[in-house]
Design an enzyme around this catalytic site. Structure first.
Site, PDB file in Angstrom:
ATOM      1  N   HIS A   1      49.109  36.392   9.140  1.00 13.75           N
ATOM      2  CA  HIS A   1      50.305  36.086   8.500  1.00 13.75           C
ATOM      3  C   HIS A   1      50.364  34.340   8.174  1.00 13.75           C
ATOM      4  O   HIS A   1      49.517  33.784   9.275  1.00 13.75           O
ATOM      5  CB  HIS A   1      50.980  36.202   9.862  1.00 13.75           C
ATOM      6  CG  HIS A   1      52.340  36.350   9.058  1.00 13.75           C
ATOM      7  ND1 HIS A   1      53.357  34.714   9.182  1.00 13.75           N
ATOM      8  CD2 HIS A   1      53.160  36.432   9.244  1.00 13.75           C
ATOM      9  CE1 HIS A   1      54.953  34.418   9.353  1.00 13.75           C
ATOM     10  NE2 HIS A   1      54.748  35.602   8.524  1.00 13.75           N
TER      11      HIS A   1
ATOM     12  N   HIS B   1      53.694  36.286   1.961  1.00 10.14           N
ATOM     13  CA  HIS B   1      53.282  35.191   2.826  1.00 10.14           C
ATOM     14  C   HIS B   1      52.650  35.853   4.261  1.00 10.14           C
ATOM     15  O   HIS B   1      51.800  35.156   5.018  1.00 10.14           O
ATOM     16  CB  HIS B   1      54.575  34.413   3.771  1.00 10.14           C
ATOM     17  CG  HIS B   1      55.175  35.643   4.441  1.00 10.14           C
ATOM     18  ND1 HIS B   1      56.038  36.848   4.221  1.00 10.14           N
ATOM     19  CD2 HIS B   1      54.743  35.989   6.126  1.00 10.14           C
ATOM     20  CE1 HIS B   1      56.637  37.462   5.334  1.00 10.14           C
ATOM     21  NE2 HIS B   1      56.239  37.191   5.923  1.00 10.14           N
TER      22      HIS B   1
END
Length: 160
Positions: A81, A66
């Site tokens: 992110h 992620h």
């Protein structure tokens, strides 16, 4: 010692994903909106994969896929992110195309993302782009409202 040669130059950081550019203050997570991890901004992705925002090296690929970190030639570290609370997906919805230590070029595809899956299974797809190690540098936001991968200049980092 190449980073010392580049330390006095400006670093241009480009959009890593297509979408609407928003200030960190609008990210619904205090870790990002209060700049706990660093300066930056975010993009509300509209489509496509995540790409390298600079020429540099992949320094981090989260085990849960992620997040990805880069080190520019001047030593600046950038973290992307992807979405909020996406660590809980345990890698589902992401396909990483690079490894830690790989050299990357601006605009190079690094992570394919299933945005529909992320949208359905997390808090938000908003994607913060952070400078994590340059408190001694000035960050200039370029005022872009819409990001286009590899073309839209988002931020310029320069020595104070």
């Amino acid at each position: 010692m190449l980073s010392k040669l580049f330390a006095k130059r400006r670093l241009h950081i480009y959009a890593p994903v297509n979408g609407e550019v928003v200030p960190l203050s609008q990210v619904p997570d205090p870790v990002f909106s209060e700049k706990m991890l660093g300066e930056g901004l975010a993009i509300m992705p509209s489509q496509g994969a995540v790409h390298a925002p600079i020429d540099g090296t992949v320094m981090l690929v989260a085990a849960t896929k992620h997040a990805i970190g880069f080190r520019a030639l001047d030593g600046t570290e950038i973290l992307i992110h992807i979405g909020l609370e996406t660590v809980s997906l345990k890698g589902q919805g992401f396909h990483v195309l690079v490894q830690e230590g790989d050299a990357v070029s601006l605009g190079q595809r690094v992570i394919e993302v299933d945005w529909d899956y992320i949208r359905k299974n997390t808090k938000s797809i908003i994607t913060p782009i952070l400078i994590t190690n340059r408190t001694d540098h000035q960050v200039q936001y370029e005022g872009a409202k819409e990001g286009i991968v590899g073309k839209t200049l988002l931020m310029t980092v320069s020595p104070k």
